[in-house]
Design an enzyme around this catalytic site. Structure first.
Site, PDB file in Angstrom:
ATOM      1  N   VAL A  15       0.839  -1.205   0.000  1.00  0.00           N
ATOM      2  CA  VAL A  15       0.000   0.000   0.000  1.00  0.00           C
ATOM      3  C   VAL A  15       0.875   1.257   0.000  1.00  0.00           C
ATOM      4  CG1 VAL A  15      -1.684   1.321   1.363  1.00  0.00           C
ATOM      5  CG2 VAL A  15      -1.964  -1.144   1.083  1.00  0.00           C
ATOM      6  N   LYS A  39      15.453  -2.675   2.424  1.00  0.00           N
ATOM      7  CA  LYS A  39      14.345  -2.330   1.525  1.00  0.00           C
ATOM      8  C   LYS A  39      14.569  -0.938   0.932  1.00  0.00           C
ATOM      9  CE  LYS A  39       9.969  -3.642   2.722  1.00  0.00           C
ATOM     10  NZ  LYS A  39       8.660  -3.461   3.386  1.00  0.00           N
ATOM     11  N   GLU A 144      -7.641   2.105   2.375  1.00  0.00           N
ATOM     12  CA  GLU A 144      -7.228   1.787   1.007  1.00  0.00           C
ATOM     13  C   GLU A 144      -7.981   0.547   0.526  1.00  0.00           C
ATOM     14  OE1 GLU A 144      -5.184   3.501  -1.147  1.00  0.00           O
ATOM     15  OE2 GLU A 144      -6.239   2.001  -2.330  1.00  0.00           O
ATOM     16  N   ASN A 203     -14.358  -5.514   3.213  1.00  0.00           N
ATOM     17  CA  ASN A 203     -13.603  -6.763   3.038  1.00  0.00           C
ATOM     18  C   ASN A 203     -14.417  -7.969   3.525  1.00  0.00           C
ATOM     19  OD1 ASN A 203     -11.436  -5.683   1.764  1.00  0.00           O
ATOM     20  ND2 ASN A 203     -10.000  -5.870   3.470  1.00  0.00           N
ATOM     21  N   PHE A 244     -17.115 -10.906  -7.507  1.00  0.00           N
ATOM     22  CA  PHE A 244     -16.822 -11.750  -6.344  1.00  0.00           C
ATOM     23  C   PHE A 244     -17.808 -12.900  -6.179  1.00  0.00           C
ATOM     24  CE2 PHE A 244     -13.093 -10.120  -4.193  1.00  0.00           C
ATOM     25  CZ  PHE A 244     -12.826  -9.080  -5.059  1.00  0.00           C
ATOM     26  N   CYS A 255      -5.307  -9.687   3.189  1.00  0.00           N
ATOM     27  CA  CYS A 255      -6.408  -8.892   3.745  1.00  0.00           C
ATOM     28  C   CYS A 255      -7.617  -9.712   4.194  1.00  0.00           C
ATOM     29  CB  CYS A 255      -6.862  -7.850   2.729  1.00  0.00           C
ATOM     30  SG  CYS A 255      -5.621  -6.591   2.450  1.00  0.00           S
ATOM     31  N   LYS A 258      -7.328 -12.117   7.285  1.00  0.00           N
ATOM     32  CA  LYS A 258      -6.970 -11.338   8.486  1.00  0.00           C
ATOM     33  C   LYS A 258      -8.113 -10.404   8.898  1.00  0.00           C
ATOM     34  CE  LYS A 258      -4.242  -7.671   7.680  1.00  0.00           C
ATOM     35  NZ  LYS A 258      -4.751  -6.376   8.103  1.00  0.00           N
ATOM     36  N   LYS A 315      -3.340 -15.443  -5.621  1.00  0.00           N
ATOM     37  CA  LYS A 315      -4.082 -15.096  -6.829  1.00  0.00           C
ATOM     38  C   LYS A 315      -3.049 -14.731  -7.896  1.00  0.00           C
ATOM     39  CE  LYS A 315      -4.869 -10.159  -6.214  1.00  0.00           C
ATOM     40  NZ  LYS A 315      -5.861  -9.103  -6.238  1.00  0.00           N
ATOM     41  N   ARG A 322       0.801 -15.102   1.200  1.00  0.00           N
ATOM     42  CA  ARG A 322       0.109 -15.037   2.485  1.00  0.00           C
ATOM     43  C   ARG A 322      -1.284 -15.676   2.390  1.00  0.00           C
ATOM     44  NH1 ARG A 322       1.250  -8.848   4.005  1.00  0.00           N
ATOM     45  NH2 ARG A 322       1.319  -8.719   1.736  1.00  0.00           N
TER      46      ARG A 322
HETATM   47  C1  UDX Z   1      -8.650  -7.457  -1.238  1.00  0.00           C
HETATM   48  C2  UDX Z   1      -9.738  -6.418  -1.545  1.00  0.00           C
HETATM   49  O1  UDX Z   1     -10.355  -6.739  -2.813  1.00  0.00           O
HETATM   50  C3  UDX Z   1      -9.169  -5.014  -1.558  1.00  0.00           C
HETATM   51  O2  UDX Z   1     -10.215  -4.067  -1.747  1.00  0.00           O
HETATM   52  C4  UDX Z   1      -8.460  -4.741  -0.224  1.00  0.00           C
HETATM   53  O3  UDX Z   1      -7.848  -3.477  -0.241  1.00  0.00           O
HETATM   54  C5  UDX Z   1      -7.410  -5.819   0.055  1.00  0.00           C
HETATM   55  O4  UDX Z   1      -8.026  -7.123  -0.003  1.00  0.00           O
HETATM   56  P1  UDX Z   1      -6.633  -8.610  -2.569  1.00  0.00           P
HETATM   57  O5  UDX Z   1      -6.365  -9.362  -1.309  1.00  0.00           O
HETATM   58  O6  UDX Z   1      -5.486  -7.979  -3.292  1.00  0.00           O
HETATM   59  O7  UDX Z   1      -7.689  -7.418  -2.307  1.00  0.00           O
HETATM   60  O8  UDX Z   1      -7.323  -9.635  -3.599  1.00  0.00           O
HETATM   61  P2  UDX Z   1      -8.744  -9.884  -4.270  1.00  0.00           P
HETATM   62  O9  UDX Z   1      -8.623  -9.708  -5.731  1.00  0.00           O
HETATM   63  O10 UDX Z   1      -9.828  -9.160  -3.596  1.00  0.00           O
HETATM   64  O11 UDX Z   1      -8.904 -11.465  -4.015  1.00  0.00           O
HETATM   65  C6  UDX Z   1      -8.858 -12.002  -2.695  1.00  0.00           C
HETATM   66  C7  UDX Z   1      -9.017 -13.500  -2.725  1.00  0.00           C
HETATM   67  O12 UDX Z   1     -10.352 -13.862  -3.068  1.00  0.00           O
HETATM   68  C8  UDX Z   1      -8.116 -14.231  -3.740  1.00  0.00           C
HETATM   69  O13 UDX Z   1      -7.620 -15.393  -3.132  1.00  0.00           O
HETATM   70  C9  UDX Z   1      -9.049 -14.570  -4.880  1.00  0.00           C
HETATM   71  O14 UDX Z   1      -8.650 -15.716  -5.573  1.00  0.00           O
HETATM   72  C10 UDX Z   1     -10.361 -14.812  -4.124  1.00  0.00           C
HETATM   73  N1  UDX Z   1     -11.566 -14.586  -4.928  1.00  0.00           N
HETATM   74  C11 UDX Z   1     -11.861 -13.332  -5.379  1.00  0.00           C
HETATM   75  C12 UDX Z   1     -12.431 -15.642  -5.183  1.00  0.00           C
HETATM   76  O15 UDX Z   1     -12.192 -16.786  -4.761  1.00  0.00           O
HETATM   77  N2  UDX Z   1     -13.576 -15.402  -5.892  1.00  0.00           N
HETATM   78  C13 UDX Z   1     -13.904 -14.172  -6.356  1.00  0.00           C
HETATM   79  O16 UDX Z   1     -14.968 -14.036  -6.986  1.00  0.00           O
HETATM   80  C14 UDX Z   1     -13.012 -13.098  -6.099  1.00  0.00           C
END
Ligand code: UDX
Length: 433
Positions: A15, A39, A144, A203, A244, A255, A258, A315, A322
């Protein structure tokens, strides 16, 4: 120095660095501080310590407006607005660990001129506690919402910007609003506690959508429905929306796991039992493990079976391991006596040491060589371009479990695979021997 407000960033992680790079891109002078000297040295050399598409380029294009330092005094001298972007990992109790946030606040103790802009995800009530300790400090909560892998696009094109400031710090909130105005998006002005809750609730709701569709997928398997069709039909209702609703082997990352747990704990600490979130967490845990059952259904005992994992990161387009589903899955498979071989185009290096005795292959086809089954764990784009006919010919048995419903069943079927996704019927060219 530009006429625009200088920006201070504390914590040069995902972030923090995206915030620093994007504000620099918008023309601001940015000083970013991290306590880890290596870093900061790497950033000075133009190197990133993690994988985020486009970020290294954006940092280098804006190098003249960016300073990296370990010294908080450099930030305090340059900028009035301090964006706190330190991590808040879970503690053993499940609550968020705020020690890094507190150490930043300690650095500000003697100071009255700065605005602390909290970007780290913190429990609701954190702002109030900090302001009680430091009554002179102007405090703004600006959560964020960026996603790893698309972080720059998300930062630069926000759907909404949440600026939480209490009445006495309205001007500080205005300064933050001014900074974000060029990016567009709906501006949500609110009090600090509500801003903190918006982040946690967002979240938790997204995670709930995922666990919900995963349960629907599991029922689809029982009744012969296709979860992809179901999600499409549901998502066209604007009250539900299509996002989603991708069924798979569970959510991971820094995220969702946690923050869902932290919200559950936060509620519990006030005496409230947030039942729904217990189910969201449990469904997610079990979803990762269902793959083992699917493999056993086709192969019987997994003892001595060679299972290939395609993708390890939580992903695609990130090297972040993590809470990745691959961690649980590989441990379960090894627990069942399987030999596990894995390939990930970016996360392999970081994954080593986390996966027990998993063998890392140099390529996707290399991982599949001699395998009794392959599980697609992370939907990296390159996996859809794989020569699946060649893959089938290299495997001991052409069986694929698509943990993300990513590949085209017809293509796999034509290549000779028995294909099983999540929440779909099994399509098979021939019985697995
Ligand atoms: C997430 C939130 O989307 C973001 O707004 C916040 O700031 C941080 O957490 P991120 O962790 O980067 O972002 O990934 P995201 O794309 O949201 O996916 C999270 C997890 O959900 C991944 O493991 C993904 O594979 C899974 N996922 C997502 C699904 O299994 N199905 C879906 O439809 C969408």
């Amino acid at each position: 120095m530009s006429d625009l407000q200088p920006v201070g960033v504390v914590g040069a992680g995902w972030v923090g660095l995206v915030t620093a790079a994007c504000f620099a891109e918008l023309g601001h002078t940015v000083v970013a501080r991290d306590i880890v000297q290596e870093k900061v040295d790497a950033l000075d050399r133009g190197e990133l310590t993690f994988h985020e598409p486009g970020l290294a380029d954006l940092l280098s294009q804006n190098r003249e407006r960016l300073t990296f330092t370990t010294d908080i005094a450099d930030v305090l001298e340059t900028a009035k607005l301090l964006f706190v972007c330190v991590d808040t990992p879970p503690t053993y109790s499940g609550d968020a660990d705020l020690s890094r946030v507190r150490s930043v606040v300690d650095d500000l103790r003697s100071d009255g001129d700065h605005v602390l802009v909290m970007k780290s995800t913190v429990p609701a009530g954190t702002g109030e506690t900090i302001r009680r300790d430091l009554p002179g400090l102007a405090y703004v909560s600006c959560p964020e919402f960026l996603k790893e892998g698309t972080a720059i696009k998300d930062f630069m094109n926000p759907e909404r910007v949440v600026v939480g400031a209490d009445a006495e710090h309205g001007e500080a909130g205005d300064l933050v609003e001014e900074l974000y105005r060029p990016l567009g998006g709906e501006m949500v002005r609110t009090d600090v506690a509500s801003a903190e809750m918006i982040k946690l609730a967002s979240n938790a709701f997204l995670a709930t959508k995922i666990s919900f569709i995963n349960e629907i997928a599991n029922v689809c398997e029982e009744v012969g429905a296709d979860v992809g069709e179901v999600a499409l039909g549901m998502g066209l209702d604007s009250r539900i929306g299509p996002a989603f609703l991708k069924a798979g082997i569970g959510f991971g990352g820094s995220c969702f796991p946690k923050d869902v747990n932290a919200l559950k704990m936060l509620a519990g600490n006030t005496g409230y039992h947030f039942q729904l979130l217990n189910a969201v967490i449990e469904v997610n845990e079990l979803q990762k493990r269902r793959v083992v059952g699917k493999l056993q259904k086709h192969l019987g005992s997994l003892v001595g079976k060679r299972i290939a994992l395609l993708g390890l990161a939580f992903k695609p387009d990130t090297d972040d391991m993590r809470e990745a589903s691959s961690l649980v899955l590989s441990a379960r498979l090894q627990g069942e006596g399987a030999e596990v071989v894995a390939f990930d185009p970016v996360a392999a290096k970081g994954a080593e040491g986390l996966l027990g005795s998993v063998t890392m292959a140099d390529s996707a086809l290399g991982a599949l060589d001699g395998a009794d089954a392959v599980v697609l764990v992370t939907e990296w784009a390159e996996f859809s371009d794989l020569d699946w006919t060649e893959a089938a010919s290299q495997m001991a048995r052409p069986l694929l479990i698509d943990g993300r419903n990513f590949l085209d069943p017809e293509t796999l079927h034509a290549a000779g695979f028995t294909y099983e996704g999540i929440g779909k019927s099994v399509s098979s060219s021939a019985p697995v021997a």
